[in-house]
Design a protein around this motif. Structure first.
Motif, mmCIF file in Angstrom:
data_model
loop_
_atom_site.group_PDB
_atom_site.id
_atom_site.type_symbol
_atom_site.label_atom_id
_atom_site.label_comp_id
_atom_site.label_asym_id
_atom_site.label_seq_id
_atom_site.Cartn_x
_atom_site.Cartn_y
_atom_site.Cartn_z
ATOM 1 N N ASP A 258 -0.877 7.365 27.831
ATOM 2 C CA ASP A 258 -0.301 7.933 26.616
ATOM 3 C C ASP A 258 0.420 6.906 25.755
ATOM 4 O O ASP A 258 0.595 7.116 24.550
ATOM 5 C CB ASP A 258 0.651 9.082 26.954
ATOM 6 N N THR A 285 -2.596 18.279 34.417
ATOM 7 C CA THR A 285 -2.780 18.519 32.981
ATOM 8 C C THR A 285 -1.988 19.739 32.522
ATOM 9 O O THR A 285 -2.107 20.164 31.384
ATOM 10 C CB THR A 285 -4.272 18.716 32.645
ATOM 11 N N ASN A 286 -1.185 20.273 33.427
ATOM 12 C CA ASN A 286 -0.304 21.400 33.104
ATOM 13 C C ASN A 286 0.977 20.831 32.507
ATOM 14 O O ASN A 286 1.770 20.183 33.194
ATOM 15 C CB ASN A 286 -0.008 22.200 34.379
ATOM 16 N N ASN A 287 1.188 21.056 31.217
ATOM 17 C CA ASN A 287 2.314 20.419 30.529
ATOM 18 C C ASN A 287 3.668 20.843 31.096
ATOM 19 O O ASN A 287 4.615 20.044 31.108
ATOM 20 C CB ASN A 287 2.246 20.724 29.032
ATOM 21 N N GLN A 288 3.783 22.083 31.581
ATOM 22 C CA GLN A 288 5.046 22.518 32.169
ATOM 23 C C GLN A 288 5.313 21.784 33.477
ATOM 24 O O GLN A 288 6.448 21.379 33.756
ATOM 25 C CB GLN A 288 5.032 24.026 32.421
ATOM 26 N N TYR A 296 7.517 13.139 30.408
ATOM 27 C CA TYR A 296 7.632 13.737 29.081
ATOM 28 C C TYR A 296 6.444 13.335 28.209
ATOM 29 O O TYR A 296 6.553 12.527 27.286
ATOM 30 C CB TYR A 296 8.971 13.348 28.459
ATOM 31 N N GLU A 298 2.267 15.012 27.048
ATOM 32 C CA GLU A 298 1.309 16.111 27.113
ATOM 33 C C GLU A 298 -0.073 15.563 27.401
ATOM 34 O O GLU A 298 -0.420 14.440 27.000
ATOM 35 C CB GLU A 298 1.322 16.906 25.807
ATOM 36 N N GLU A 300 -2.950 16.128 26.226
ATOM 37 C CA GLU A 300 -3.803 15.780 25.081
ATOM 38 C C GLU A 300 -3.608 14.323 24.656
ATOM 39 O O GLU A 300 -4.554 13.678 24.211
ATOM 40 C CB GLU A 300 -3.523 16.721 23.905
ATOM 41 N N GLU A 301 -2.382 13.816 24.798
ATOM 42 C CA GLU A 301 -2.131 12.410 24.466
ATOM 43 C C GLU A 301 -2.860 11.496 25.445
ATOM 44 O O GLU A 301 -3.444 10.476 25.053
ATOM 45 C CB GLU A 301 -0.621 12.127 24.520
#
Length: 562
Positions: A258, A285-288, A296, A298, A300-301
């Protein structure tokens, strides 16, 4: 005084960086120092024999999660043979709760954290033969009491001695190299989160040392830097340097995708194929869940940068996932796997959370309902989100992915199966359950049987007998195995006269062959049409030449024979 710096590696091809640092950092001192390297797969009796044969005064062990129990048993055996041999421990596995560890061990000394300065002072103290004095970073056990010399500050990286010499035999070894220490991130499961800041070697020194390893014709140099690209100016200059060199050495880097800058990707785009490989810790890949572990970022980055590297086409990518993270259940991990697999990296590594001593994750174990093994490597057993049984099923998936995907020897077969399941995970999960049902995990199977499994699996799991699959399996088998012999479950039906005609046609024609060792095979499936368009054209004759020892040099000569 003789000190035996002892490394117990996880595999024969690995080398230990820590003991080499210690030896080179004290090479000016008047003592005998020798490095011995073993593996956890060696018989402990043989290792003991080798150590005792050296007649050391002190045995120093480099301790990690994979060798700690082996070293503990070995220490006890050493003391039973010769109680006068003193034992010194160091390494990440013993650098937390040091006093308690030393009390319960068979050794007399323990180095906490970075060891170079502490080890040097320890050796000088032993050489002086004076009364034991406090040394920062050193724990000493005397009459069941443990004394601590106090915490030592981190070393200036440029004071380190280059750990390799011209006498080192590095052939067929993975050579580890370190250009920086520390990590800018604070991931809860990682011990690097307990360190502050990042320190770098002088960049000109790094170039000089890498050139030394290239000149030694080292096959693979693996950087142990936790996040190599945390300083883009530094990473760009090093990458530019190794790209410009004329070498066959491959360099492996752990990066955070990222934060890869456009200028770094531009530099990597100039890399020759096989020169650079990147290991990207996706983890989930679960952002939570990423937030739960203090990452910190996501997904997608990460995805955007991984795809940019993939588009280059010459840089190998190895993407990591971790099962058992806080807040991630079985279905979430399945989604993470499918997300990562869809990026089509060269390797997908499924790991399992390890609650390391001193990590924040271990402190939060109760919060997340985590049960983990009290024995190294302290692997997760279950959490409030995922059960032990589910983790065992993921271990079966891991074995299937590693054997069939990461080896890159079954690509055509995988292409056949993947579109017959809802997702990639469903395929590997089903295959893993099939292996379990058949008992293949519990016994050693021959290399050719790993191909036969697919025919069994297709017939029993999918209840389909597809003769085109036999041809697809045969194609992948011939690419990576001996060509003159086929296992009995694969069809071979080439006419001898046709084979002789083809051999005459190929004879002396360098357009066809490089090393003149080749094999001719007849297929009843249009393999090229399947690979390019997933089209099944079965029944006609298709002729291919396979060059020995060159799995990618396969020539379709069907048209030449018409």
């Amino acid at each position: 005084m003789k000190v035996l710096l002892t490394a117990v590696n996880s595999k024969f091809i690995h080398s230990n960086l820590a003991v080499r640092y210690l030896k080179e950092y004290t090479k000016d001192l008047n003592y005998e120092c020798k490095i011995r390297e073993f593996t956890i797969n060696d018989r402990i009796e043989r290792v003991l024999e080798e150590i005792i044969f050296e007649k050391p005064d002190i045995v120093a062990f480099s301790c990690y999660i994979w060798n700690h129990q082996f070293i503990d048993m070995l220490s006890q055996l050493i003391k039973r043979v010769d109680n006068n041999i003193e034992i010194l421990y160091g390494g990440p596995e013993v650098s937390y709760d040091c006093e308690q560890f030393l009390k319960n061990s068979y050794g007399e000394y323990l180095i906490e954290g970075e060891g170079e300065e502490t080890y040097r002072e320890f050796i000088k103290m032993k050489l002086d033969e004076n009364e034991i004095a406090p040394i920062k970073g050193l724990y000493i056990k005397d009459n069941d009491k443990v004394y601590y010399g106090g915490r030592r500050c981190d070393i200036d990286m440029n004071r380190l001695a280059f750990p390799y010499t011209s006498d080192d035999d590095l052939v067929n070894k993975i050579v580890y190299y370190e250009a920086s220490r520390g990590c800018p991130f604070k991931c809860k499961y990682c011990l690097s989160s307990t360190m502050h800041g990042v320190r770098f070697l002088d960049i000109e020194r790094v170039k000089k040392e890498l050139k030394f390893l290239m000149d030694k014709k080292v096959r693979l140099v693996k950087f142990v830097d936790r996040t190599f690209n945390c300083n883009p100016k530094f990473s760009c200059e090093i990458w530019n340097f190794i790209i410009a060199e004329d070498t066959e050495t491959t360099f492996h880097f752990e990066v955070s995708a990222d934060i890869l800058k456009d200028e770094e990707i531009k530099v990597l785009s100039r890399a020759p194929k096989g020169r650079i490989q990147l290991e990207v810790g996706v983890q989930t890949t679960n952002n939570q869940v990423l937030l739960n572990i203090d990452r910190y970022v996501e997904f997608e980055e990460i995805k955007q940068r991984v795809n940019a590297i993939k588009a280059i086409g010459t840089v190998k990518q190895h993407l990591d996932l971790i099962a058992g993270l806080p807040g991630e259940d079985f279905n979430s991990f399945k989604n993470s796997f499918n997300d990562v697999y869809s990026l089509e990296p060269e390797e997908v590594q499924l790991g399992f959370l390890k609650l390391l001593k001193g990590s924040k994750m271990r402190d939060e174990a109760e919060k997340w309902g985590m049960s983990y093994s009290p024995f190294s490597p302290y692997e997760i057993l279950k959490t409030s989100d995922i059960s032990f049984e589910e983790l065992i099923k993921l271990k079966r998936v891991e074995e299937m992915v590693d054997k069939y995907y990461n080896s890159q020897k079954f690509g055509t077969i995988l292409k056949y199966f993947l579109d017959k399941f809802p997702t990639a995970f469903d395929f590997y999960f089903s295959l893993g359950e099939f292996f379990h049902k058949k008992g293949y995990f519990n016994r050693s199977i021959a290399s050719y049987e790993y191909y036969r499994v697919f025919l069994e699996f297709n017939k029993e799991n999918r209840e389909v007998e597809d003769y085109s699959l036999y041809e697809i399996v045969k194609y992948d088998y011939l690419r990576f195995n001996k060509k003159k012999w086929l296992p009995e479950f694969l069809p071979r039906y080439i006419d001898k006269s046709v084979e002789n005609t083809i051999k005459e046609m190929v004879k002396g024609n360098e357009l066809y062959m490089v090393n003149k060792k080749y094999h001719v095979e007849l297929f009843k499936l249009d393999i090229n049409a399947f690979i390019k368009k997933s089209t099944i054209n079965y029944g006609s004759n298709f002729y291919f030449i396979f060059e020995e020892n060159m799995p990618n040099n396969i020539i379709d000569i069907t048209e030449k024979l018409k």
